[in-house]
Design an enzyme around this catalytic site. Structure first.
Site, PDB file in Angstrom:
ATOM      1  N   SER A  63       1.102  -1.054   0.197  1.00  9.77           N
ATOM      2  CA  SER A  63       0.022   0.093  -0.179  1.00  9.77           C
ATOM      3  C   SER A  63       1.057   1.253  -0.037  1.00  9.77           C
ATOM      4  O   SER A  63       2.143   0.939   0.285  1.00  9.77           O
ATOM      5  CB  SER A  63      -0.994   0.099   1.352  1.00  9.77           C
ATOM      6  OG  SER A  63      -0.147   0.432   2.398  1.00  9.77           O
ATOM      7  N   ASP A 110      -1.264  -1.395  -3.960  1.00  6.90           N
ATOM      8  CA  ASP A 110      -2.720  -1.394  -3.361  1.00  6.90           C
ATOM      9  C   ASP A 110      -3.386  -0.094  -3.539  1.00  6.90           C
ATOM     10  O   ASP A 110      -2.576   1.009  -3.275  1.00  6.90           O
ATOM     11  CB  ASP A 110      -2.617  -1.809  -1.932  1.00  6.90           C
ATOM     12  CG  ASP A 110      -3.734  -2.455  -1.584  1.00  6.90           C
ATOM     13  OD1 ASP A 110      -4.786  -2.673  -2.358  1.00  6.90           O
ATOM     14  OD2 ASP A 110      -4.241  -2.540  -0.153  1.00  6.90           O
ATOM     15  N   HIS A 111      -4.666   0.032  -3.860  1.00  4.36           N
ATOM     16  CA  HIS A 111      -5.552   1.236  -3.530  1.00  4.36           C
ATOM     17  C   HIS A 111      -5.020   2.423  -4.459  1.00  4.36           C
ATOM     18  O   HIS A 111      -4.702   2.273  -5.608  1.00  4.36           O
ATOM     19  CB  HIS A 111      -5.920   1.601  -2.261  1.00  4.36           C
ATOM     20  CG  HIS A 111      -6.940   0.754  -1.791  1.00  4.36           C
ATOM     21  ND1 HIS A 111      -8.164   0.712  -1.984  1.00  4.36           N
ATOM     22  CD2 HIS A 111      -6.610  -0.277  -0.979  1.00  4.36           C
ATOM     23  CE1 HIS A 111      -8.833  -0.308  -1.552  1.00  4.36           C
ATOM     24  NE2 HIS A 111      -8.118  -1.026  -0.837  1.00  4.36           N
ATOM     25  N   GLU A 175     -11.264   0.181  -8.854  1.00  2.00           N
ATOM     26  CA  GLU A 175     -12.234   0.077  -7.941  1.00  2.00           C
ATOM     27  C   GLU A 175     -13.493   0.860  -8.149  1.00  2.00           C
ATOM     28  O   GLU A 175     -13.382   2.045  -8.639  1.00  2.00           O
ATOM     29  CB  GLU A 175     -11.711   0.473  -6.458  1.00  2.00           C
ATOM     30  CG  GLU A 175     -12.841   0.275  -5.206  1.00  2.00           C
ATOM     31  CD  GLU A 175     -12.236   0.150  -3.730  1.00  2.00           C
ATOM     32  OE1 GLU A 175     -10.988  -0.220  -3.692  1.00  2.00           O
ATOM     33  OE2 GLU A 175     -12.821   0.762  -2.780  1.00  2.00           O
ATOM     34  N   GLU A 183      -8.685   2.772   4.532  1.00  2.00           N
ATOM     35  CA  GLU A 183      -7.845   2.388   3.687  1.00  2.00           C
ATOM     36  C   GLU A 183      -6.956   3.843   3.493  1.00  2.00           C
ATOM     37  O   GLU A 183      -7.246   4.762   3.305  1.00  2.00           O
ATOM     38  CB  GLU A 183      -8.072   1.902   2.101  1.00  2.00           C
ATOM     39  CG  GLU A 183      -8.746   3.114   1.320  1.00  2.00           C
ATOM     40  CD  GLU A 183      -9.616   2.670   0.450  1.00  2.00           C
ATOM     41  OE1 GLU A 183     -10.111   1.723   0.542  1.00  2.00           O
ATOM     42  OE2 GLU A 183      -9.552   3.309  -0.670  1.00  2.00           O
ATOM     43  N   HIS A 227     -12.989  -2.967   4.908  1.00  2.00           N
ATOM     44  CA  HIS A 227     -11.726  -3.441   5.471  1.00  2.00           C
ATOM     45  C   HIS A 227     -11.595  -3.475   6.848  1.00  2.00           C
ATOM     46  O   HIS A 227     -12.263  -2.671   7.546  1.00  2.00           O
ATOM     47  CB  HIS A 227     -10.673  -2.094   4.934  1.00  2.00           C
ATOM     48  CG  HIS A 227     -10.416  -1.829   3.685  1.00  2.00           C
ATOM     49  ND1 HIS A 227     -10.434  -0.829   3.067  1.00  2.00           N
ATOM     50  CD2 HIS A 227      -9.800  -2.742   2.758  1.00  2.00           C
ATOM     51  CE1 HIS A 227      -9.971  -0.940   1.562  1.00  2.00           C
ATOM     52  NE2 HIS A 227      -9.648  -2.180   1.363  1.00  2.00           N
ATOM     53  N   HIS A 266     -11.757  -7.016  -1.969  1.00  2.00           N
ATOM     54  CA  HIS A 266     -11.171  -6.345  -0.871  1.00  2.00           C
ATOM     55  C   HIS A 266     -11.757  -6.643   0.536  1.00  2.00           C
ATOM     56  O   HIS A 266     -12.765  -6.995   0.515  1.00  2.00           O
ATOM     57  CB  HIS A 266     -11.224  -4.720  -1.247  1.00  2.00           C
ATOM     58  CG  HIS A 266     -10.388  -4.358  -2.189  1.00  2.00           C
ATOM     59  ND1 HIS A 266      -9.141  -3.637  -1.932  1.00  2.00           N
ATOM     60  CD2 HIS A 266     -10.081  -4.634  -3.757  1.00  2.00           C
ATOM     61  CE1 HIS A 266      -8.473  -3.229  -2.935  1.00  2.00           C
ATOM     62  NE2 HIS A 266      -9.147  -4.147  -3.993  1.00  2.00           N
ATOM     63  N   ASN A 288      -7.830  -9.660  -0.960  1.00  2.00           N
ATOM     64  CA  ASN A 288      -7.122  -8.993  -0.331  1.00  2.00           C
ATOM     65  C   ASN A 288      -7.116  -9.416   0.983  1.00  2.00           C
ATOM     66  O   ASN A 288      -8.174  -9.247   1.786  1.00  2.00           O
ATOM     67  CB  ASN A 288      -7.142  -7.389  -0.397  1.00  2.00           C
ATOM     68  CG  ASN A 288      -6.726  -7.130  -1.999  1.00  2.00           C
ATOM     69  OD1 ASN A 288      -6.410  -7.853  -2.856  1.00  2.00           O
ATOM     70  ND2 ASN A 288      -6.907  -5.796  -1.951  1.00  2.00           N
TER      71      ASN A 288
HETATM   72  O1  LIG Z   1      -8.474  -4.847   1.168  1.00  2.00           O
HETATM   73  C1  LIG Z   1      -7.419  -5.052   1.630  1.00  2.00           C
HETATM   74  C2  LIG Z   1      -6.279  -4.371   1.071  1.00  2.00           C
HETATM   75  O2  LIG Z   1      -6.446  -3.626  -0.108  1.00  2.00           O
HETATM   76  C3  LIG Z   1      -7.547  -5.821   2.994  1.00  2.00           C
HETATM   77  O3  LIG Z   1      -8.519  -5.826   3.644  1.00  2.00           O
HETATM   78  P1  LIG Z   1      -8.291  -6.334   5.163  1.00  2.00           P
HETATM   79  O4  LIG Z   1      -7.346  -5.565   5.963  1.00  2.00           O
HETATM   80  O5  LIG Z   1     -10.079  -6.369   5.684  1.00  2.00           O
HETATM   81  O6  LIG Z   1      -8.190  -7.565   4.935  1.00  2.00           O
HETATM   82  O1  LIG Z   2      -6.517  -0.632   2.082  1.00  2.00           O
HETATM   83  C1  LIG Z   2      -6.374  -1.514   2.817  1.00  2.00           C
HETATM   84  C2  LIG Z   2      -4.885  -1.998   2.965  1.00  2.00           C
HETATM   85  O2  LIG Z   2      -5.393  -2.946   4.287  1.00  2.00           O
HETATM   86  C3  LIG Z   2      -3.645  -1.222   3.388  1.00  2.00           C
HETATM   87  O3  LIG Z   2      -3.908  -0.511   4.398  1.00  2.00           O
HETATM   88  P1  LIG Z   2      -2.704   0.391   4.750  1.00  2.00           P
HETATM   89  O4  LIG Z   2      -3.135   1.727   4.039  1.00  2.00           O
HETATM   90  O5  LIG Z   2      -3.235   0.830   6.447  1.00  2.00           O
HETATM   91  O6  LIG Z   2      -1.396  -0.058   4.469  1.00  2.00           O
HETATM   92 ZN   LIG Z   3     -11.300   2.243  -2.123  1.00  2.00          ZN
HETATM   93 ZN   LIG Z   4      -8.488  -2.909   0.024  1.00  2.00          ZN
END
Ligand SMILES: O=C(CO)COP(=O)(O)O
Ligand SMILES: O=C[C@H](O)COP(=O)(O)O
Ligand SMILES: [Zn+2]
Ligand SMILES: [Zn+2]
Length: 360
Positions: A63, A110-111, A175, A183, A227, A266, A288
């Site tokens: 991320s 990620d994201h 997304e 997130e 999340h 997710h 994820n």
């Molecule tokens: O979607 C996620 C990372 O993008 C992870 O979600 P969780 O933390 O709920 O497992």
């Molecule tokens: O988006 C969700 C993932 O769990 C990433 O989390 P983070 O931004 O805390 O690293």
């Molecule tokens: Zn999002």
């Molecule tokens: Zn996510």
């Protein structure tokens, strides 16, 4: 027959057609690949080790915050410089060690919300440099997440990025519909309930716009997923919505494919095996997992420290003698390793739950 039979690179970080083939194979065999958020060499190793032992492919993702952590919390990140440097460092580390684990690895970020796009831009500059030098991008894939913006802006901007990535055959995950919870430090806990559930028309519009540019994309659609891990009953998942998306796209495009869209789940932590399998049956190829892994990593270290308390309060002197040195108890290779082991065990469980174990 296994996943490696369809891949041209069977070991190490894969990209391009191999990623598409792996996801297609997963859809056919009804499994999903866990995408584990990694923030350090240690957490990456826990994930690689679990996948190796389960004879499974794995996705490692950083991320924006995880990438900054990889660079070091003490580095300024006002222009995403720490997140860019950390993402580059993490990728090189994973690329270097992945072959030693003998499994195919998808390397992903990620994201990436609108305000973080400079992070994605910086990574793409590096992907292009890497592509020029080696013929492949540094990362197999990235995610862009404009789900909190107007739908048309989301689609147009995502299309722009896919156009930049297409010549490198790089995968793009996008997304639509907000994932609840938190997130990138943005709290979506109070978001309007309807935005948590994506509509089939949106999925078709995305599919139509992106498939003109490149086949290498996937969609993280909201079906009530969140999340984090909450009190049982607080999260109501509707995986059946995903089946409607597939049917709608199939009808509109006249596709022969039963599951024309590669879908991403997710907020995988805290869900049941039944929920995973139902989502997978509708074409989810990536789930994820972050929060459950954070907790699993902690438990090994926590139990070690609490269990060995009397060996950890001073450098010399423990219940075995006042002159006994404690070096072998406080060496980080001993106590951090305990976290790797418990995280690995939790990933092994996910690999089984997603039917991903023994698929190579
Ligand atoms: O979607 C996620 C990372 O993008 C992870 O979600 P969780 O933390 O709920 O497992
Ligand atoms: O988006 C969700 C993932 O769990 C990433 O989390 P983070 O931004 O805390 O690293
Ligand atoms: Zn999002
Ligand atoms: Zn996510």
């Amino acid at each position: 027959m296994g996943a490696t039979d369809v891949l041209s690179r069977k070991v190490g970080v894969i990209y391009g057609e191999d990623v598409q083939k792996l996801f297609k194979y997963a859809q056919e065999k009804k499994f999903a690949i866990p995408a584990i958020n990694v923030t350090s060499s240690s957490t990456a190793i826990a994930a690689l080790e679990a996948a190796r032992d389960a004879k499974a492919p794995i996705i490692l993702q950083l991320s924006q915050g995880g990438a900054a952590y990889f660079c070091g919390k003490g580095v300024a990140n006002g222009k995403q410089e720490a997140s860019i440097a950390g993402a580059i460092a993490g990728a090189h580390f994973i690329r270097a060690v992945a072959p030693a684990y003998g499994i195919p690895v998808v390397l992903h970020t990620d994201h990436c919300a609108k305000k973080l796009l400079p992070w994605l831009d910086g990574m793409l500059d590096e992907d292009e440099k890497h592509f020029k030098a080696t013929g492949e991008p540094l990362y197999s894939s990235h995610m862009i997440d404009l789900s909190e913006e107007e739908v048309q802006f989301n689609i147009d901007t995502t299309a722009k990025y896919l156009t930049r990535m297409a010549p490198m055959k790089q995968w793009l995950e996008m997304e639509i519909g907000i994932t609840g919870g938190e997130e990138d430090g943005v709290n979506n806990e109070d978001v309007d309930n309807n935005s948590l559930y994506t509509q089939p028309e949106d999925i078709y519009n995305i599919y139509a716009a992106l498939s003109k540019i490149s086949p290498f994309f996937s969609i993280a659609a909201g079906f009530g997923n969140v999340h984090g891990v909450y009190k049982p009953g607080n999260v109501k998942l509707h995986p059946e919505l995903l089946s409607k998306h597939q049917k709608f796209v199939q009808e509109k495009t006249g596709s022969k494919e039963e599951k024309p869209v590669f879908l991403v789940f997710h907020g995988g932590s805290g869900s049941s095996k039944e929920e995973y399998l139902e989502a997978i049956s509708y074409g989810v190829v990536k789930v994820n997992m972050d929060t459950d892994m954070q907790y699993a990593y902690l438990t090994g270290i926590r139990d070690y420290v609490l269990g060995k308390k009397d060996y950890l309060t001073s450098q010399v002197g423990n219940p075995d003698g006042a002159d006994k040195p404690n070096k072998k108890f406080y060496d980080p290779r001993v106590w951090v390793r305990e976290g790797e082991k418990t995280m690995s065990t939790r990933i092994a469980e996910a690999l089984k739950d997603f039917n991903c174990a023994n698929q190579l």
